[in-house]
Design a protein around this motif. Structure first.
Motif, short mmCIF file in Angstrom:
data_model
loop_
_atom_site.label_atom_id
_atom_site.label_comp_id
_atom_site.label_asym_id
_atom_site.label_seq_id
_atom_site.Cartn_x
_atom_site.Cartn_y
_atom_site.Cartn_z
N ILE A 200 -35.09 43.17 24.90
CA ILE A 200 -35.71 42.46 23.80
C ILE A 200 -34.62 41.78 23.21
CG2 ILE A 200 -36.68 42.87 21.26
CD1 ILE A 200 -38.15 45.25 22.49
N ASN A 201 -33.30 42.30 23.14
CA ASN A 201 -32.25 41.66 22.52
C ASN A 201 -31.75 40.43 23.18
OD1 ASN A 201 -31.69 43.63 20.54
ND2 ASN A 201 -30.46 44.80 21.81
N CYS A 202 -32.06 40.49 24.41
CA CYS A 202 -31.62 39.12 25.12
C CYS A 202 -32.68 38.18 24.96
CB CYS A 202 -31.59 39.41 26.89
SG CYS A 202 -30.09 40.45 27.30
N ILE A 203 -33.98 38.41 24.90
CA ILE A 203 -34.94 37.40 24.51
C ILE A 203 -34.64 36.84 23.35
CG2 ILE A 203 -37.43 37.08 24.05
CD1 ILE A 203 -37.76 39.31 26.43
N CYS A 204 -34.46 37.89 22.04
CA CYS A 204 -34.30 37.50 20.63
C CYS A 204 -32.98 36.55 20.58
CB CYS A 204 -34.07 38.56 20.01
SG CYS A 204 -35.66 39.62 19.62
N ILE A 205 -31.97 36.87 20.95
CA ILE A 205 -30.83 36.22 21.01
C ILE A 205 -30.80 34.79 21.64
CG2 ILE A 205 -28.18 35.87 21.75
CD1 ILE A 205 -28.34 39.15 21.43
N ILE A 206 -31.26 34.83 22.63
CA ILE A 206 -31.63 33.40 23.37
C ILE A 206 -32.62 32.41 22.44
CG2 ILE A 206 -32.47 32.11 25.42
CD1 ILE A 206 -31.56 34.49 27.04
N GLY A 207 -33.72 33.14 21.80
CA GLY A 207 -34.32 32.31 21.18
C GLY A 207 -34.01 32.13 19.67
N LEU A 208 -33.24 32.76 19.40
CA LEU A 208 -32.68 32.79 17.78
C LEU A 208 -31.42 31.54 17.88
CD1 LEU A 208 -32.57 36.32 16.37
CD2 LEU A 208 -34.09 34.34 15.83
N ILE A 209 -30.48 31.65 18.80
CA ILE A 209 -29.74 30.67 18.86
C ILE A 209 -30.03 29.36 19.45
CG2 ILE A 209 -27.51 30.21 20.38
CD1 ILE A 209 -26.68 33.09 20.46
N ALA A 210 -31.05 29.30 20.25
CA ALA A 210 -31.64 28.01 20.57
C ALA A 210 -32.23 27.39 19.32
CB ALA A 210 -32.63 28.43 21.41
N TYR A 211 -33.10 28.28 18.54
CA TYR A 211 -33.69 27.65 17.34
C TYR A 211 -32.69 27.29 16.36
CZ TYR A 211 -36.37 27.70 13.13
OH TYR A 211 -36.85 27.43 11.85
N SER A 212 -31.60 27.84 16.14
CA SER A 212 -30.37 27.65 15.34
C SER A 212 -29.90 26.32 15.91
CB SER A 212 -29.41 28.59 15.12
OG SER A 212 -28.38 28.33 14.58
N GLY A 213 -29.55 26.15 17.10
CA GLY A 213 -28.97 25.05 17.67
C GLY A 213 -29.75 23.73 17.40
N TYR A 214 -31.14 23.80 17.62
CA TYR A 214 -32.12 22.73 17.51
C TYR A 214 -32.12 22.32 15.82
CZ TYR A 214 -36.49 20.37 16.47
OH TYR A 214 -37.40 19.43 15.91
N ASN A 215 -31.86 23.20 14.85
CA ASN A 215 -31.86 22.85 13.60
C ASN A 215 -30.55 22.19 13.28
OD1 ASN A 215 -33.98 24.07 11.29
ND2 ASN A 215 -33.87 25.17 13.35
N LEU A 216 -29.57 22.55 13.97
CA LEU A 216 -28.34 21.99 13.73
C LEU A 216 -28.16 20.76 14.21
CD1 LEU A 216 -25.07 22.76 12.71
CD2 LEU A 216 -24.50 23.61 15.19
N LEU A 217 -28.82 20.43 15.46
CA LEU A 217 -28.82 19.31 15.79
C LEU A 217 -29.63 18.28 15.08
CD1 LEU A 217 -27.95 17.43 18.47
CD2 LEU A 217 -30.05 18.02 19.39
N GLU A 218 -30.59 18.84 14.52
CA GLU A 218 -31.72 18.03 13.74
C GLU A 218 -30.70 17.74 12.68
OE1 GLU A 218 -36.20 18.46 13.03
OE2 GLU A 218 -35.04 19.86 11.64
N TRP A 219 -30.19 18.42 11.71
CA TRP A 219 -29.16 18.41 10.66
C TRP A 219 -28.00 17.30 10.83
CZ3 TRP A 219 -23.87 19.61 9.98
CH2 TRP A 219 -23.30 19.35 8.79
N LYS A 220 -27.54 17.44 12.01
CA LYS A 220 -26.35 16.44 12.61
C LYS A 220 -26.80 15.13 12.38
CE LYS A 220 -23.04 15.76 16.06
NZ LYS A 220 -23.30 14.30 16.53
N ASN A 221 -27.92 14.79 13.03
CA ASN A 221 -28.84 13.58 13.24
C ASN A 221 -29.06 12.93 11.92
OD1 ASN A 221 -28.42 13.69 15.94
ND2 ASN A 221 -30.34 14.48 16.34
#
Length: 494
Positions: free
Chosen positions: A344-365
């Protein structure tokens, strides 16, 4: 491979820190500029950065450590929303790391400790994945609770659990960050000391030591305020309006309050049952007793605002205690539970970091686009705002700039305009019930009555008004002054 895994396990604290920081950054930065606690706190700190004195020249109803620290950060790195939000990311990363360390100190496996922490980070009542504490922005509540979590961690650590000088220092720091948290922490510590396994003589000795060092710490703090000639103003704002704040600002979300009551009752019942039935060792019972006391006392910190943010903030001790009890009851299934937790941790970490990364990229743009209106020197740099909203705000800002009269926005939205203007209208920039000291809202009306050459802007938009709004003062302006026009979403009175 085994050596690499072993080294990773040894460095799990650093890994957890970096992981939580990665999750926090994208979610925190990619948020709109909205008149809520984040912008209200930013306004107060930005005033201090620009030379205005806390308590004396504007209204803050919380003890000042958070505001002093944030002002120092502004002078060190720059005064804008990016720095403010990155500071919040660091604070929340330390906050969640301490929860992880507390769970580990209770001898809960790392995989389960991490899973519980990921739940704290992401889960909320109003949406499965809502990041309830991360989305609130840089805040004195989390900072105060950080000292409390550290204190409980030390009480759980055999090396430090009898060191009440350290407990006194953390109590003073919690009090200086938010007075009510400090007071509840004193209550919880004293109750725990009374019911602990220490001898009577030891309890008295530690209790006296604890209280004396708290008194010394607070005396030193008050001496600093006295030397800066803000002692009276401090007491007036932080304690003078406390009854009005508690009386006028009682509010709750039914779902959040129901969760708090349910989890607290479940925690009490489970704790009493396992202690009564002697299911665990003396050390485990002592841990349960400690967590139970702190969870019950800190449930009251949510009063008078029982919303998702306050409830999740204070119910963490109940959740930790229940996890501790459940884990020890099913300890025989440790290996299976840990294997499931790892997946569960592996799935959550990948999902949460991906979600944060998407938000960070959107913010940067967004902030790198040609249409983005703010530069680094602007206090709102880094915040997300639509072109339409920015133009509306600028219309009001230009009106205030060009007006020969003093313009006061009698609304919780005042910070959206006064921060860019670098202006200070004292109590009027944060006109919320309970924020006016011992004189209360009647004192604010008296100030309105004595003002000359002043215009008041009263919000008339479609957006729902906050429950803390000063309706009495707004009605006074409407009934005693002349309506002279309209600017954007505000009616003008003078």
């Amino acid at each position: 491979m085994k050596e690499i895994i072993s080294k990773i396990k040894e460095k799990d604290d650093i890994i957890i820190f970096l992981m939580v920081l990665c999750i926090s950054v994208g979610i925190t930065l990619n948020m709109s500029i909205v008149a809520t606690d984040e912008i209200w706190n930013l306004q107060s700190i930005y005033k201090m950065y620009n030379g205005y004195e806390i308590y004396k020249e504007f209204n803050v109803i919380i003890t000042p450590l958070f505001f002093w620290c944030a002002e120092f950060i502004f002078h060190l790195f720059g005064a804008n929303l990016v720095i403010f939000r990155l500071s919040h990311c660091v604070l929340m990363t330390i906050y969640y790391l301490l929860i992880y360390e507390l769970l580990k100190k209770l001898e809960i496996p790392k995989s389960i400790s991490l899973l519980v922490n990921l739940g704290f980070i992401s889960l909320g009542f109003t949406g499965l994945i809502s990041f309830p504490l991360i989305r609130t922005g840089f805040n004195y509540n989390q900072m105060a609770m950080l000292f409390v979590i550290l204190g409980i961690y030390l009480l759980t650590n055999k090396r430090f659990q009898k060191n009440y000088i350290l407990q006194a220092i953390l109590t003073v720091l919690a009090f200086l960050t938010k007075q009510t948290v400090g007071i509840y922490y004193i209550i919880a510590n004293i109750i725990y000391l009374i019911v602990s396994n220490n001898s009577k003589e030891e309890k008295i000795k530690k209790g006296i030591q604890y209280i004396i060092f708290i008194i010394l710490g607070i005396f030193l703090f008050l001496l600093i305020l006295f030397c800066n000639d803000i002692l009276y103003n401090f007491f007036d704002y932080t304690f003078g309006g406390i009854l009005e704040f508690a009386d006028k600002n009682v509010a709750f979300e039914f779902k959040s309050l129901a969760y708090l009551v349910a989890i607290t009752i479940l925690n009490i019942v489970a704790s009493v049952l396992v202690i009564k039935k002697k299911c665990f060792t003396n050390e485990q019972e002592e841990n349960i007793k400690r967590l139970l006391i702190f969870s019950i006392v800190f449930a009251f910190v949510a009063y008078p605002i029982f919303n998702q943010f306050h409830v999740i903030l204070v119910m963490s001790f109940s959740v930790i205690n229940l996890v501790y009890i459940i884990y020890n009851l099913f300890k025989d299934f440790k290996e299976k539970i840990c294997k499931i937790a790892i997946v569960i941790n592996c799935i959550c970490i990948i999902g949460l970091i991906a979600y944060s990364g998407y938000n960070l990229l959107e913010w940067k743009n967004t902030i790198e686009s040609e249409e983005y209106p703010y530069s680094w020197e602007d206090p709102f740099f880094g915040g997300i705002i639509t072109k339409e909203e920015y133009e509306k705000n600028e219309t009001v800002i230009q009106y205030i700039k060009e007006n020969e009269k003093n313009v006061i926005i009698l609304s919780d939205k005042a910070a959206l305009y006064m921060v860019p203007l670098k202006r200070n209208n004292g109590d009027f920039d944060l006109p919320l019930k309970g924020n006016f000291g011992s004189q209360g809202e009647d004192g604010l009306i008296e100030k309105i009555n004595n003002m000359e050459n002043t215009q008041f802007l009263i919000y008339n938009g479609d957006e729902e008004r906050v429950y803390q709004e000063v309706e009495k003062s707004i009605e006074y302006v409407k009934n005693t002054m002349e309506y002279v026009g309209k600017i954007d979403c505000f009616d003008i009175y003078e």
